[in-house]
Design an enzyme around this catalytic site. Structure first.
Site, PDB file in Angstrom:
ATOM      1  N   GLY A   1      47.218  -5.241 -36.438  1.00  0.00           N
ATOM      2  CA  GLY A   1      46.652  -6.579 -36.205  1.00  0.00           C
ATOM      3  C   GLY A   1      46.198  -7.215 -37.507  1.00  0.00           C
ATOM      4  O   GLY A   1      46.962  -7.301 -38.468  1.00  0.00           O
TER       5      GLY A   1
ATOM      6  N   ASP B   1      55.743  -8.886 -31.136  1.00  0.00           N
ATOM      7  CA  ASP B   1      57.198  -8.992 -30.936  1.00  0.00           C
ATOM      8  C   ASP B   1      57.858  -9.665 -32.142  1.00  0.00           C
ATOM      9  O   ASP B   1      58.946  -9.278 -32.575  1.00  0.00           O
ATOM     10  CB  ASP B   1      57.503  -9.799 -29.664  1.00  0.00           C
ATOM     11  CG  ASP B   1      56.887  -9.167 -28.426  1.00  0.00           C
ATOM     12  OD1 ASP B   1      56.805  -7.932 -28.380  1.00  0.00           O
ATOM     13  OD2 ASP B   1      56.492  -9.916 -27.507  1.00  0.00           O
TER      14      ASP B   1
ATOM     15  N   SER C   1      57.052 -19.724 -29.890  1.00  0.00           N
ATOM     16  CA  SER C   1      56.177 -19.806 -31.068  1.00  0.00           C
ATOM     17  C   SER C   1      56.728 -19.016 -32.268  1.00  0.00           C
ATOM     18  O   SER C   1      56.086 -18.939 -33.311  1.00  0.00           O
ATOM     19  CB  SER C   1      54.780 -19.288 -30.706  1.00  0.00           C
ATOM     20  OG  SER C   1      54.838 -17.903 -30.406  1.00  0.00           O
TER      21      SER C   1
HETATM   22  O1  RIB Z   1      54.351  -9.442 -25.880  1.00  0.00           O
HETATM   23  C1  RIB Z   1      54.115 -10.616 -25.158  1.00  0.00           C
HETATM   24  C2  RIB Z   1      54.833 -10.577 -23.839  1.00  0.00           C
HETATM   25  O2  RIB Z   1      54.263  -9.564 -23.038  1.00  0.00           O
HETATM   26  C3  RIB Z   1      54.724 -11.827 -23.013  1.00  0.00           C
HETATM   27  O3  RIB Z   1      55.719 -12.766 -23.334  1.00  0.00           O
HETATM   28  C4  RIB Z   1      54.761 -11.309 -21.586  1.00  0.00           C
HETATM   29  O4  RIB Z   1      55.904 -11.684 -20.880  1.00  0.00           O
HETATM   30  C5  RIB Z   1      54.620  -9.793 -21.690  1.00  0.00           C
HETATM   31  O5  RIB Z   1      55.787  -9.133 -21.468  1.00  0.00           O
END
Ligand code: RIB
Length: 289
Positions: free
Chosen positions: A213, A243, A282
């Site tokens: 983080g 992600d 985003s």
């Molecule tokens: O990592 C974020 C994601 O976690 C979101 O987009 C939601 O769908 C969950 O899967």
């Protein structure tokens, strides 16, 4: 070299709230948005925006066709994304003013993967290719075994962490990408140094990328440890920050960039992501980063 991301697609229902809802409370939201999301989908978008050749495999319902179209517009190959009878997975996301979130997911189509689908999909990939997956789909042991038999490089982001993960054939994973919570659950250790030490002892041939983080991230493989700082920004919404980091890191590695540069571009991309609302939407493109 192709990256196959076998992962989830969710419709994200996002509620802006002044605090997370408490037991027995009914809380009015200040905003409501519907975004495309899912850890798999977000990571595919980040990979594509960072310049990788990415194939997203998995399942959606007809209600998710708009997400498939958007994935294609952003350069994600969806030849192996199946449309099934039944609803697309979804997430209910609360976001507080500080930008933190709380997420409930419902698997829907993400939980309808079959061993046959895995075999048919992996037939199109070989030992030069990479497999990425998260913990939002079913049939993960079958997926790991099939990719291992093909000699693919296997990258696992065990998010969201569940007790099932311990029973997966984890000794076949080449790269673990985990955050502190996932690292603690995998190793029963609390400090980043101890988490990495146990990961290396248990999986001596695998690399571990531990994201921390606001404290940055550490990549550890055998005796190599490389650490990068996080960027300081005003946080609006942390959804998909992890992600974005994963997609940018892997795309940069696939493009042959040095380790430290790959980590830095991932850190910058994640920092831009948290300054905006939403998941996949985003994620910045390479020029912005
Ligand atoms: O990592 C974020 C994601 O976690 C979101 O987009 C939601 O769908 C969950 O899967």
């Amino acid at each position: 070299m192709k990256i196959l991301n076998f992962g989830s697609v969710n419709v994200d229902y996002v509620y802006g709230v002044d605090h997370f809802v408490k037991p027995s409370e009914t809380l009015a939201s200040q905003s409501y948005d519907v975004f495309m999301g899912g850890k798999g989908c977000n990571q595919s978008v980040a990979l594509a925006k960072a310049g990788a050749e990415v194939y997203h495999a998995g399942n959606i319902g007809k209600d998710g066709l708009w997400i498939k179209e958007q994935l294609e517009k952003w350069g994600v190959n969806t030849d192996f994304l199946q449309i099934i009878d039944g609803p697309t997975g979804h997430a209910i996301i609360q976001v507080v003013p500080e930008g933190q979130n709380a997420i409930i997911i419902h698997g829907g189509a993400n939980r309808t993967v079959t061993p046959q689908q895995i075999d048919q999909t992996l037939n199109h990939f070989g030992s030069d290719d990479w497999l990425l997956f998260q913990n939002e789909i079913n049939c993960i042991p079958e997926l790991i075994e099939a990719a291992f038999a093909k000699g693919m490089k296997i990258i696992f982001n065990p998010a969201p962490m569940t007790s099932e993960v311990a029973s997966f054939p984890l000794n076949k994973i080449d790269v673990f990408i985990i955050n502190e919570v996932e690292g603690q659950e995998l190793t029963q250790q609390t400090s980043p140094a101890d988490i990495l030490q146990v990961m290396t002892a248990r999986f001596p041939n695998a690399a571990t990328l531990l994201t921390l983080g606001e404290k940055g991230a550490v990549y550890s493989h055998q005796n190599t440890h490389t650490q990068v700082e996080a960027q300081r920004v005003k946080t609006i919404d942390t959804t998909a920050a992890g992600d974005t980091f994963i997609g940018y890191f892997l795309a940069s590695q696939a493009l042959g960039l040095p380790l430290e540069e790959s980590l830095n571009s991932a850190s910058k991309a994640a920092a831009i992501c948290v300054t905006r609302k939403g998941g996949a939407i985003s994620i910045p493109n390479r020029e912005e980063v």
